[in-house]
Design an enzyme around this catalytic site. Structure first.
Site, PDB file in Angstrom:
ATOM      1  N   PRO A  98      30.819 100.788  77.833  1.00  9.33           N
ATOM      2  CA  PRO A  98      31.865 100.777  78.853  1.00  9.33           C
ATOM      3  C   PRO A  98      32.696  99.494  78.787  1.00  9.33           C
ATOM      4  O   PRO A  98      33.896  99.516  79.054  1.00  9.33           O
ATOM      5  CB  PRO A  98      31.093 100.838  80.175  1.00  9.33           C
ATOM      6  CG  PRO A  98      29.711 101.272  79.824  1.00  9.33           C
ATOM      7  CD  PRO A  98      29.469 100.883  78.405  1.00  9.33           C
ATOM      8  N   PRO A 140      38.818  78.295  57.807  1.00  6.61           N
ATOM      9  CA  PRO A 140      39.839  79.264  58.202  1.00  6.61           C
ATOM     10  C   PRO A 140      39.371  80.699  58.379  1.00  6.61           C
ATOM     11  O   PRO A 140      40.112  81.501  58.949  1.00  6.61           O
ATOM     12  CB  PRO A 140      40.848  79.175  57.054  1.00  6.61           C
ATOM     13  CG  PRO A 140      40.044  78.740  55.880  1.00  6.61           C
ATOM     14  CD  PRO A 140      38.970  77.841  56.418  1.00  6.61           C
ATOM     15  N   LYS A 145      35.735  83.861  76.092  1.00 12.15           N
ATOM     16  CA  LYS A 145      35.346  84.761  77.156  1.00 12.15           C
ATOM     17  C   LYS A 145      35.523  84.142  78.539  1.00 12.15           C
ATOM     18  O   LYS A 145      35.392  84.806  79.554  1.00 12.15           O
ATOM     19  CB  LYS A 145      33.862  85.042  76.917  1.00 12.15           C
ATOM     20  CG  LYS A 145      33.226  86.135  77.676  1.00 12.15           C
ATOM     21  CD  LYS A 145      31.941  86.421  76.910  1.00 12.15           C
ATOM     22  CE  LYS A 145      30.840  87.074  77.646  1.00 12.15           C
ATOM     23  NZ  LYS A 145      29.676  87.262  76.784  1.00 12.15           N
ATOM     24  N   ALA A 149      26.117  90.629  73.996  1.00 14.33           N
ATOM     25  CA  ALA A 149      25.831  89.561  73.030  1.00 14.33           C
ATOM     26  C   ALA A 149      25.173  90.088  71.758  1.00 14.33           C
ATOM     27  O   ALA A 149      25.504  89.652  70.651  1.00 14.33           O
ATOM     28  CB  ALA A 149      24.943  88.505  73.681  1.00 14.33           C
ATOM     29  N   VAL A 150      24.246  91.046  71.907  1.00 18.98           N
ATOM     30  CA  VAL A 150      23.543  91.536  70.716  1.00 18.98           C
ATOM     31  C   VAL A 150      24.527  92.263  69.800  1.00 18.98           C
ATOM     32  O   VAL A 150      24.578  92.021  68.588  1.00 18.98           O
ATOM     33  CB  VAL A 150      22.366  92.463  71.102  1.00 18.98           C
ATOM     34  CG1 VAL A 150      21.733  93.080  69.860  1.00 18.98           C
ATOM     35  CG2 VAL A 150      21.325  91.687  71.896  1.00 18.98           C
ATOM     36  N   MET A 194      50.765  79.228  64.580  1.00 20.60           N
ATOM     37  CA  MET A 194      51.061  79.881  65.866  1.00 20.60           C
ATOM     38  C   MET A 194      52.548  80.190  65.981  1.00 20.60           C
ATOM     39  O   MET A 194      53.137  80.060  67.058  1.00 20.60           O
ATOM     40  CB  MET A 194      50.610  78.984  67.038  1.00 20.60           C
ATOM     41  CG  MET A 194      49.109  78.760  67.062  1.00 20.60           C
ATOM     42  SD  MET A 194      48.563  77.734  68.444  1.00 20.60           S
ATOM     43  CE  MET A 194      48.953  76.112  67.817  1.00 20.60           C
ATOM     44  N   THR A 203      41.431  73.231  57.089  1.00 14.46           N
ATOM     45  CA  THR A 203      42.428  73.773  58.019  1.00 14.46           C
ATOM     46  C   THR A 203      43.224  74.918  57.392  1.00 14.46           C
ATOM     47  O   THR A 203      43.553  74.891  56.203  1.00 14.46           O
ATOM     48  CB  THR A 203      43.388  72.670  58.510  1.00 14.46           C
ATOM     49  OG1 THR A 203      44.343  73.281  59.387  1.00 14.46           O
ATOM     50  CG2 THR A 203      44.144  72.004  57.370  1.00 14.46           C
ATOM     51  N   ASP A 235      34.773  79.511  69.174  1.00 15.59           N
ATOM     52  CA  ASP A 235      36.095  80.064  69.430  1.00 15.59           C
ATOM     53  C   ASP A 235      36.210  81.459  68.854  1.00 15.59           C
ATOM     54  O   ASP A 235      35.444  81.862  68.014  1.00 15.59           O
ATOM     55  CB  ASP A 235      37.146  79.219  68.695  1.00 15.59           C
ATOM     56  CG  ASP A 235      37.541  78.004  69.480  1.00 15.59           C
ATOM     57  OD1 ASP A 235      37.282  77.973  70.688  1.00 15.59           O
ATOM     58  OD2 ASP A 235      38.111  77.091  68.866  1.00 15.59           O
ATOM     59  N   ASP A 262      40.194  73.143  61.304  1.00 11.92           N
ATOM     60  CA  ASP A 262      39.795  71.763  61.575  1.00 11.92           C
ATOM     61  C   ASP A 262      39.851  71.524  63.080  1.00 11.92           C
ATOM     62  O   ASP A 262      40.797  71.982  63.741  1.00 11.92           O
ATOM     63  CB  ASP A 262      40.755  70.808  60.859  1.00 11.92           C
ATOM     64  CG  ASP A 262      40.380  69.362  61.111  1.00 11.92           C
ATOM     65  OD1 ASP A 262      39.597  68.819  60.310  1.00 11.92           O
ATOM     66  OD2 ASP A 262      40.841  68.783  62.124  1.00 11.92           O
ATOM     67  N   GLY A 304      37.755  76.991  64.895  1.00  9.11           N
ATOM     68  CA  GLY A 304      38.419  77.514  63.705  1.00  9.11           C
ATOM     69  C   GLY A 304      39.154  76.409  62.963  1.00  9.11           C
ATOM     70  O   GLY A 304      39.733  75.513  63.575  1.00  9.11           O
TER      71      GLY A 304
HETATM   72  N1  SAH Z   1      42.345  74.366  64.107  1.00  6.40           N
HETATM   73  C1  SAH Z   1      42.913  75.509  63.391  1.00  6.40           C
HETATM   74  C2  SAH Z   1      44.228  75.951  63.981  1.00  6.40           C
HETATM   75  C3  SAH Z   1      44.116  76.426  65.405  1.00  6.40           C
HETATM   76  S1  SAH Z   1      45.638  77.033  66.039  1.00  6.40           S
HETATM   77  C4  SAH Z   1      43.052  75.148  61.924  1.00  6.40           C
HETATM   78  O1  SAH Z   1      42.912  73.987  61.552  1.00  6.40           O
HETATM   79  O2  SAH Z   1      43.252  76.052  61.113  1.00  6.40           O
HETATM   80  C5  SAH Z   1      45.534  78.750  65.642  1.00  6.40           C
HETATM   81  C6  SAH Z   1      46.505  79.085  64.534  1.00  6.40           C
HETATM   82  O3  SAH Z   1      45.962  78.706  63.279  1.00  6.40           O
HETATM   83  C7  SAH Z   1      46.793  80.549  64.388  1.00  6.40           C
HETATM   84  O4  SAH Z   1      47.762  80.989  65.297  1.00  6.40           O
HETATM   85  C8  SAH Z   1      47.325  80.596  62.970  1.00  6.40           C
HETATM   86  O5  SAH Z   1      48.636  80.102  62.902  1.00  6.40           O
HETATM   87  C9  SAH Z   1      46.437  79.598  62.293  1.00  6.40           C
HETATM   88  N2  SAH Z   1      45.260  80.215  61.659  1.00  6.40           N
HETATM   89  C10 SAH Z   1      43.980  79.974  61.909  1.00  6.40           C
HETATM   90  N3  SAH Z   1      43.187  80.668  61.087  1.00  6.40           N
HETATM   91  C11 SAH Z   1      44.000  81.374  60.282  1.00  6.40           C
HETATM   92  C12 SAH Z   1      43.807  82.277  59.187  1.00  6.40           C
HETATM   93  N4  SAH Z   1      42.596  82.600  58.763  1.00  6.40           N
HETATM   94  N5  SAH Z   1      44.892  82.791  58.586  1.00  6.40           N
HETATM   95  C13 SAH Z   1      46.131  82.464  58.983  1.00  6.40           C
HETATM   96  N6  SAH Z   1      46.378  81.619  59.996  1.00  6.40           N
HETATM   97  C14 SAH Z   1      45.331  81.080  60.631  1.00  6.40           C
END
Ligand code: SAH
Length: 407
Positions: free
Chosen positions: A45, A177, A222, A24-25, A337, A283, A200, A255, A253
């Site tokens: 390790p 993002p 994790k 964690a640190v 994705m 997003t 996440d 939205d 990540g």
């Molecule tokens: N909730 C997130 C999306 C989650 S799904 C949002 O609103 O952005 C995860 C996908 O988001 C990744 O596979 C990719 O397609 C995209 N993604 C998330 N962050 C990204 C980034 N910084 N650059 C490019 N694609 C990103």
């Protein structure tokens, strides 16, 4: 050791920093080192998934073993991010022999360097040392952060952490993002008030770097089960911590409701009677095209944009997407994705009539220092992505808007 600490801003770009420990640190320390451009050499390790993600992305070097004194040869600084005092003392001794400063997680008094409590505001970095008392340095840092935030507008001024913390609730917070400055003011404020943060993999590491040391950080990536069990486990952690009176921030990540399973987390909390606040985020579906110079709409060019997940192949029985219908749209198509299935996706769109010369772009790790942009067309983008070795996370954007702002 006596005497006041002597503050410095270390300019680590290209300079070797050794981090010993993969827990964690280390997870909290590494992002700031990478942000400083350090050549990070990690000796441990085993690694947390967040650290492993840095390794996989080629951002640092990892020696999967225990520390050896000559790991420090050529280093400028070492972090002993382990709690075994005997091992930390031997790292410290090897560092002293080589005149390298050593930060120790196990024993501040024995360390030759201390990490300050830090707050970053654009180009300004404020670092506070509390005379050996981390709680004091964090309190001072938090107060300075409030003052600096307050200058950004009235919404940004949180109540100072002196009052009682809010208890027994969950906030689903969009972290944006990738660039840590792209979290919302509200999301940031709630993060500074959290007792527990469940984060996440795609959450910007620098946001976690600034958490108070007493915040419980749960790394959701994790959790050692398949995706559906893991989601149940996350839901359980959110509910359990909130029912125990904690303020839990679920940091996601982009939205929280865009392909983020935020809705499932909301339902789980609601079923347990836990109040939930949702803080929308920037997003990647819109931000990634934007930072690559692609507006998802443009007057006279595109009056619609469609955001679709590409994680299920178009011909899979599990697909919920009408790719044939999408092929008939004229507007902007944004695929998240989508890299793994890109060849099948583009072939399906072409087969249903979207023209091969339609401009397309791919933006990898948008808004981070590692951002890559590829420009192509619908007909060739899948081959170009493979040839250029682009990797997830990436957003694919298809439509005339891709070239609209080109000079
Ligand atoms: N909730 C997130 C999306 C989650 S799904 C949002 O609103 O952005 C995860 C996908 O988001 C990744 O596979 C990719 O397609 C995209 N993604 C998330 N962050 C990204 C980034 N910084 N650059 C490019 N694609 C990103």
């Amino acid at each position: 050791m006596s005497g006041n600490p002597y503050p410095l801003g270390l300019r680590l770009a290209g300079r070797r920093v050794v981090v010993v420990g993969g827990g964690a640190v280390a997870t909290r320390r590494v992002p700031a080192l990478l942000d400083a451009g350090a050549d990070v050499f990690l000796v441990a390790p085993e690694l947390t998934p967040a650290l492993r993600a840095h390794v996989d992305a080629g951002r640092l070097h990892w020696a999967p073993r225990r520390f050896a004194p000559d790991d420090l040869d050529g280093a400028w600084l070492v972090h002993a991010a382990i709690d075994d005092p005997t091992a930390a003392a031997s790292i410290s001794a090897a560092a002293a022999e080589r005149r390298i400063f050593c930060v120790r997680a196990d024993d501040r008094a024995a360390a030759t360097a201390w990490t300050p409590a830090v707050t970053r505001h654009g180009p300004v970095t404020v670092a506070v040392l509390g005379g050996g008392d981390p709680r004091r340095s964090m309190a001072v840092r938090d107060a300075i952060r409030v003052l600096l935030d307050a200058r950004r507008g009235p919404l940004a001024a949180p109540a100072v952490a002196a009052g009682p913390l809010p208890v027994g609730r969950v906030a689903l917070v969009g972290a944006g993002p990738g660039d840590p400055e792209l979290i919302t003011v509200k999301g940031w404020r709630l993060l500074t008030e959290a007792d527990v943060v469940v984060a996440d993999r795609l959450v910007p590491g620098l946001l976690l770097d600034e958490l108070r040391a007493d915040v419980e950080l749960v790394d959701a990536s994790k959790i050692p089960y398949g995706p559906s069990r893991a989601q149940e486990e996350i839901n359980r952690i959110l509910v359990e911590r909130a029912l125990a009176g904690g303020f839990v921030v679920r940091l996601k990540g982009g939205d929280p409701y865009v392909f983020g399973r935020g809705g499932e987390e909301l339902l789980a909390c609601a079923a347990a009677g836990v109040p939930v606040t949702v803080v929308p985020g920037v997003t990647s579906a819109i931000a990634a095209p934007a930072v690559a110079g692609v507006p998802v709409t443009h007057r006279g060019v595109a009056h619609e944009f469609t955001v679709v997940s590409g994680h299920v192949a178009p011909d899979s029985p599990a697909s919920l997407v009408r790719w044939d219908a999408l092929a008939g749209l004229r507007g902007t198509l944004v695929v998240l994705m989508g890299l793994k299935n890109l060849a099948a996706i583009t072939a399906t769109l072409l087969a249903h009539g979207r023209p091969a010369q339609t401009p397309a772009a791919v933006v990898q790790e948008a808004t981070t220092g590692a951002q890559r942009v590829l420009r192509s067309t619908l007909g060739t983008v899948a081959a170009d992505v493979a040839a250029e070795g682009l990797r997830p996370p990436a957003v694919v954007v298809v439509g005339d808007v891709v070239t609209t702002l080109d000079g």
